[in-house]
Enzyme design. Structure first.
Site, short mmCIF file in Angstrom:
data_model
loop_
_atom_site.label_atom_id
_atom_site.label_comp_id
_atom_site.label_asym_id
_atom_site.label_seq_id
_atom_site.Cartn_x
_atom_site.Cartn_y
_atom_site.Cartn_z
N GLY A 50 -53.27 5.70 44.58
CA GLY A 50 -54.08 6.55 43.69
C GLY A 50 -55.32 7.03 44.41
O GLY A 50 -55.74 6.42 45.39
N HIS A 51 -55.92 8.11 43.88
CA HIS A 51 -57.12 8.71 44.46
C HIS A 51 -58.24 7.71 44.64
O HIS A 51 -58.30 6.71 43.94
CB HIS A 51 -57.65 9.78 43.51
CG HIS A 51 -57.00 11.10 43.68
ND1 HIS A 51 -56.98 11.77 44.87
CD2 HIS A 51 -56.33 11.89 42.80
CE1 HIS A 51 -56.34 12.92 44.71
NE2 HIS A 51 -55.91 13.01 43.46
N ASN A 52 -59.19 8.01 45.51
CA ASN A 52 -60.45 7.26 45.59
C ASN A 52 -61.07 7.26 44.20
O ASN A 52 -61.13 8.30 43.56
CB ASN A 52 -61.45 7.95 46.54
CG ASN A 52 -61.04 7.85 48.01
OD1 ASN A 52 -61.16 8.80 48.75
ND2 ASN A 52 -60.54 6.70 48.42
N GLY A 53 -61.49 6.08 43.77
CA GLY A 53 -62.16 6.00 42.47
C GLY A 53 -61.21 5.91 41.29
O GLY A 53 -61.65 5.93 40.14
N SER A 54 -59.92 5.79 41.53
CA SER A 54 -58.98 5.73 40.40
C SER A 54 -58.96 4.34 39.74
O SER A 54 -58.37 4.18 38.68
CB SER A 54 -57.57 6.15 40.85
OG SER A 54 -57.13 5.36 41.92
N GLY A 55 -59.57 3.36 40.37
CA GLY A 55 -59.69 2.05 39.72
C GLY A 55 -58.86 0.94 40.33
O GLY A 55 -58.71 -0.14 39.74
N LYS A 56 -58.36 1.15 41.53
CA LYS A 56 -57.48 0.16 42.16
C LYS A 56 -58.23 -1.15 42.47
O LYS A 56 -57.74 -2.23 42.17
CB LYS A 56 -56.85 0.74 43.43
CG LYS A 56 -56.13 2.06 43.20
CD LYS A 56 -55.54 2.64 44.47
CE LYS A 56 -56.56 2.97 45.55
NZ LYS A 56 -57.51 4.06 45.18
N SER A 57 -59.40 -1.00 43.08
CA SER A 57 -60.17 -2.21 43.42
C SER A 57 -60.70 -2.87 42.15
O SER A 57 -60.78 -4.10 42.06
CB SER A 57 -61.33 -1.88 44.36
OG SER A 57 -60.82 -1.41 45.59
N GLU A 71 -56.31 -2.49 50.52
CA GLU A 71 -56.47 -1.66 51.72
C GLU A 71 -56.79 -2.52 52.94
O GLU A 71 -57.66 -2.20 53.73
CB GLU A 71 -57.54 -0.60 51.49
CG GLU A 71 -57.16 0.32 50.34
CD GLU A 71 -58.07 1.52 50.22
OE1 GLU A 71 -58.30 2.17 51.25
OE2 GLU A 71 -58.52 1.80 49.11
#
Ligand SMILES: Nc1ncnc2c1ncn2[C@@H]1O[C@H](COP(=O)(O)OP(=O)(O)OP(=O)(O)O)[C@@H](O)[C@H]1O
Ligand SMILES: [Mg+2]
Length: 275
Positions: free
Chosen positions: A40-47, A166
């Site tokens: 998902g995009h940067n900032g999509s909430g993965k972390s 990542e």
């Protein structure tokens, strides 16, 4: 026999203080032993999702279960015993003066029998190919070597679930290949006893997983097997994801292989069929 779920997330809602919703009624179930890639995009909430799973952040509503136990203050020690986390930046995760000390630190925290500790340290450093570096200071290692030590420290605690956020992003191609090869080796060795959750922007990496999910606007934009996902050029483009080279190449051929293949498999397929 029914498969157990390593993780079961149900209708989770999360926002940082005064911020926009990061996860909206988010649900995801991960069976024991699965290798899951989260993109998902940067900032999509993965972390953010990784932190919620470890109880480092608290959701506003919804439920998370780790091996059937609902995440709460009481179950947090159990949950943290089950889940190991490796971050993107290896420099932020060392506490020991030497590589061996660093692995030992986590074990001491877990109150492992000191007599058994050295054997565990030796074993995990061997597993990640870092035996010769046991007495080195972590800050003298290369990025790839640091990530391997970080993984060794996590492995020493024998988690049933490893989240790699990542973890290969800062590595050069050789360092990245070494870590990915190690993950494949671990997966082959532990099978259903190891659930891997790999957050990544790298589609070659996602291709190794059993399943790829994409986060967008706080929800799952897709939930696919890698081979099926890589056929969907438009979806990948919308999420800013590059199709893996082998998949793009295979698609450009007049006759196409039926399965997602890595470079070697594709080469073998091409030469066997003499097209
Ligand atoms: N501590 C925080 N306080 C407020 N907002 C935050 C905080 N941490 C992250 N955010 C915001 O939450 C959103 C999700 O961030 P997160 O780090 O989960 O994204 P990500 O999918 O991991 O991105 P990346 O691919 O860049 O790592 C972003 O908009 C980010 O700015
Ligand atoms: Mg992130």
């Amino acid at each position: 026999m029914a498969m157990k779920n390593a993780l079961a997330i149900h209708n989770l809602n999360f926002a940082y203080e005064d911020g926009p919703a990061i996860l909206r009624d988010f649900s995801l179930t991960v069976p024991e032993g699965q290798w899951l890639a989260v993109v998902g995009h940067n900032g999509s909430g993965k972390s953010t999702l990784s932190k919620l799973l470890l109880g480092l952040l608290a959701a506003q509503s919804g439920e998370m279960k780790v091996f059937d136990r609902v995440l709460s203050e009481e179950t947090l020690p159990f949950v943290r015993q089950q889940i190991g986390l490796v971050f993107q930046n290896p420099d932020n995760q060392f506490v020991g003066a030497t590589v061996a000390d660093d692995v030992a630190f986590g074990l001491e925290n877990k109150q492992v029998d000191p007599g058994a500790m050295q054997a565990t340290i030796d074993q995990v450093l061997a597993q990640v190919g870092m035996t010769d570096y046991a007495d080195r200071q972590p800050d003298t290692l290369s990025g790839g070597q640091k990530q391997r030590v970080a993984l060794a420290s996590v492995l020493a605690l024998q988690p049933k679930v490893i989240i790699l956020d990542e973890a290969t992003a800062m590595l050069d191609p050789a360092g990245k290949a070494a870590v990915l090869q190690l993950l494949q080796k671990l997966k082959a060795r532990y099978q259903k006893d190891l659930t891997l959750i790999m957050v990544t922007h790298d589609m070659e990496e996602a291709a190794l997983a059993d399943r790829v999910v994409g986060l967008e606007n706080g929800q799952l934009a897709f939930d696919e097997q890698p081979g099926a996902l890589f056929q969907q050029g438009e979806l990948l483009a919308r999420l800013g994801l590059a199709r893996p080279f082998t998949s793009a190449l295979a698609n450009a051929l007049p006759v196409q292989p039926t399965a997602q293949m890595n470079e070697q498999e594709l080469l073998a397929w091409l030469s066997a069929s003499k097209r």
